[in-house]
Scaffold this active site. Structure first.
Site, PDB file in Angstrom:
ATOM      1  N   HIS A 195       0.815  -1.216   0.000  1.00 40.59           N
ATOM      2  CA  HIS A 195       0.000   0.000   0.000  1.00 40.59           C
ATOM      3  C   HIS A 195       0.852   1.270   0.000  1.00 40.59           C
ATOM      4  O   HIS A 195       0.347   2.354  -0.285  1.00 40.59           O
ATOM      5  CB  HIS A 195      -0.981   0.009   1.188  1.00 40.59           C
ATOM      6  CG  HIS A 195      -0.385   0.278   2.524  1.00 40.59           C
ATOM      7  ND1 HIS A 195      -0.097  -0.718   3.427  1.00 40.59           N
ATOM      8  CD2 HIS A 195      -0.023   1.433   3.127  1.00 40.59           C
ATOM      9  CE1 HIS A 195       0.402  -0.194   4.524  1.00 40.59           C
ATOM     10  NE2 HIS A 195       0.470   1.103   4.372  1.00 40.59           N
ATOM     11  N   ASP A 241       0.051  -7.619   1.386  1.00 38.91           N
ATOM     12  CA  ASP A 241       0.522  -6.254   1.554  1.00 38.91           C
ATOM     13  C   ASP A 241       2.047  -6.157   1.578  1.00 38.91           C
ATOM     14  O   ASP A 241       2.618  -5.470   2.430  1.00 38.91           O
ATOM     15  CB  ASP A 241      -0.073  -5.628   2.822  1.00 38.91           C
ATOM     16  CG  ASP A 241       0.024  -4.102   2.814  1.00 38.91           C
ATOM     17  OD1 ASP A 241       0.187  -3.532   1.726  1.00 38.91           O
ATOM     18  OD2 ASP A 241      -0.053  -3.497   3.899  1.00 38.91           O
ATOM     19  N   SER A 271       4.901   2.701   7.777  1.00 39.39           N
ATOM     20  CA  SER A 271       4.509   1.514   7.028  1.00 39.39           C
ATOM     21  C   SER A 271       5.635   1.038   6.121  1.00 39.39           C
ATOM     22  O   SER A 271       6.237   1.826   5.386  1.00 39.39           O
ATOM     23  CB  SER A 271       3.273   1.805   6.170  1.00 39.39           C
ATOM     24  OG  SER A 271       2.136   1.945   6.972  1.00 39.39           O
TER      25      SER A 271
END
Length: 430
Positions: A95, A125, A251
Site C-alpha cells: 500500500h 501487503d 509503514s
C-alpha cells in the site's frame, strides 16, 4: 567527619572533576559510556547498526498542470522500507507504492534513487523494489521537504476495528550502488524469526513517520496471533501487535528485536485519529521470507487454491449453516477434479445446496477465516483432506492444491451462482 561522609564527598569531587571547565569555558560532559545504562547502550547499538539499511520511500504520481497542461510528478504518499539483500532489493508494504507512476528511495546518507517494482502480493501487503544504480540529481528530485499529512494509500483494516496504514528484475546493484556507510553500500538488515517471539519481549521500530527520517521508537510485543485485513479483503494471520509507536510513514519499515534482527514489517495501526494509539501491527517475517523468495523467482507469490467460490459467512449464518457453502467449483480446478459438488438449481428453479466444507486436514472449518488460516500455510501441490457434508452424509475427499495463476474460471454465466442467488432460498420449498 565520618568515613562514609568523606567517601560521599570524594565521589562528589570526582564527578565534579569530570565536568571541569576547559579552554574558553567549554564544559566537558561525562563520558557517554558512563551516562548510559546497559539497556540504553543496547538501544543505541541497535539503531546505529540498522539505520543505514532503512530507507524512505516516496510514491509519485502524474498530475496535469491546470494552466500549462504539462504532466508533473508529485508525491501522493510516503512510507518506509528496508534493504533485503546485497542485490539492491528493498522490501516494503504494497500500500506504500500502490498506484505509483514512479518510486523514489532515499537512503540514510540522503542519496535519492529510483526504484522499480520487481513484484508484489496485494493480499499480503508486501512489495519488492529494485534500486536503480544511478543517483538522482538534487534538482530532479520530486521529494518535497514537507511530507507531513501525505497519505499512505488505501488503509489496511483490522477485523472488527479501524486501522490505518496503510516483471522480474534483471539488473543487480553494483558495489557502491546503494547509499549507506562510508563505502557507499547499504548493508541488508539481518533477519530473525517471528515464531520465537513472546509477549513482553522488547522490540524497536525504525521508519520515517510524517516524513521525519530514521525515527526510532521502542516498545514490547503486546500480542501475537492477531488478524488484520489487507486492502483486498483477504485476512493476514499471525500478525504481531506492538506498542512501539507507529505512525503514518512507518509503514513498510522493520520491526527489530533486541539483537537488531528484523522480526516483522510494520504495516498498520489501530486508531480513530490516524496517529499512534499504542496499538500497532507488523506482518511476521517468517512467512515474508517465503513470499519474497517466490516474488524474486517468479515475479509473484504462488497462491495455492482449491478452485471454489463460496457464500459469504454472514449469509451462511443466516441460513443456519455452519461451514463453507460451495457455490461453484471452477472447471478444471482442484475441487472440480476431486468431484466437489456446487450449488445448483433443479428443474423447478429451486436451489440445491452444494457441498459444505466443515474441516480441512483435521482442523474444524466453521468459516472462511478457518479455511484461509490453513491454506496460508500450504503450498502448491500439497494434498489436503476436506471433510464435507453432502446431503445428509459426511464425506472426506482429497484435493491437490493448484496455483491460482494456472486455474482459469470457465463457468458459463447460465450455470454460475452467486451469493445473491441465496437471497430467495428461504422462500423455496424444502
Amino acid at each position: 567527619m565520618t568515613g562514609s561522609l568523606r567517601e560521599r564527598l570524594g565521589k562528589f569531587a570526582c564527578s565534579v572533576a569530570c565536568a571541569l571547565v576547559v579552554g574558553q569555558g567549554t564544559v566537558v560532559a561525562p563520558s557517554l559510556a558512563v551516562r548510559l545504562t546497559p539497556e540504553e547502550k543496547n538501544t543505541v547499538s541497535v539503531f546505529q547498526k540498522a539505520k543505514e539499511g532503512v530507507v524512505f520511500i516516496t510514491n509519485l504520481t502524474n498530475r496535469q498542470d491546470l494552466f500549462t497542461l504539462d504532466l508533473k510528478e508529485i508525491p501522493q504518499g510516503a512510507g518506509s522500507g528496508f534493504v533485503w539483500d546485497d542485490q539492491g532489493h528493498i522490501v516494503t508494504n504494497f500500500h506504500v507504492i500502490k498506484g505509483a507512476s514512479d518510486v523514489q528511495i532515499t537512503f540514510q546518507d540522503q542519496k535519492v534513487k529510483h526504484g522499480r517494482v520487481v513484484g508484489y502480493d496485494e493480499d499480503r501487503d508486501i512489495a519488492i523494489l529494485q534500486v536503480d544504480e544511478e543517483a538522482l540529481d538534487a534538482g530532479s528530485r520530486s521529494v518535497e521537504a514537507d511530507t507531513v499529512g501525505l497519505g499512505l494509500g488505501p488503509p489496511a483494516s483490522i477485523k472488527g476495528d479501524k486501522a490505518r496504514g496503510g516483471t522480474n528484475s534483471g539488473a543487480e546493484a553494483q558495489k557502491g550502488g546503494l547509499g549507506g556507510n562510508a563505502d557507499g553500500i547499504a548493508k541488508p538488515l539481518p533477519r530473525g524469526s517471528s515464531e520465537l517471539l513472546v509477549v513482553g519481549q522488547r522490540v524497536y521500530a525504525i521508519g520515517n513517520p510524517f516524513g521525519l527520517d530514521h525515527t526510532l521508537t521502542q516498545g514490547i510485543v503486546s500480542g501475537l496471533g492477531r488478524e488484520i485485513t489487507s486492502g483486498t479483503g483477504r485476512p493476514i494471520y499471525d500478525v504481531i501487535q506492538t506498542d512501539a509507536a507507529i505512525n503514518p510513514g512507518n509503514s513498510g519499515g522493520p520491526l527489530l528485536d533486541s539483537e537488531g534482527n528484523v522480526v516483522g514489517i510494520n504495516t498498520a495501526i489501530y486508531s480513530s485519529t490516524g496517529t499512534s494509539a499504542g496499538v500497532g501491527f507488523a506482518i511476521p517475517i517468517d512467512p515474508i521470507n517465503l513470499f519474497v523468495d517466490q516474488i524474486l523467482k517468479y515475479g509473484r507469490v504462488t497462491q495455492p487454491i482449491l478452485g471454489i467460490s463460496f457464500a459469504p459467512d454472514q449469509l451462511v449464518d443466516e441460513l443456519g449453516i455452519e461451514g463453507i457453502l460451495v457455490l461453484n467449483a471452477i472447471e478444471g480446478g482442484p475441487a472440480s477434479k476431486a468431484g466437489m459438488q456446487a450449488t445448483t438449481r433443479d428443474s423447478f428453479g429451486r436451489l440445491v445446496l452444494g457441498d459444505i466444507v466443515v474441516g480441512i486436514n483435521g482442523t474444524e472449518c466453521k468459516n472462511s477465516s478457518d479455511l484461509y488460516r490453513v491454506l496460508n500455510k500450504l503450498a502448491v501441490g500439497d494434498v489436503v483432506s476436506l471433510s464435507i457434508i453432502r446431503g445428509n452424509s459426511k464425506q472426506a475427499i482429497d484435493v491437490t492444491l493448484m496455483d491460482s495463476n494456472t486455474v482459469i474460471p470457465r463457468i458459463s454465466l447460465q450455470s454460475a451462482l452467486t451469493a445473491e442467488d441465496l437471497g430467495d432460498f428461504g422462500d423455496d420449498e424444502p
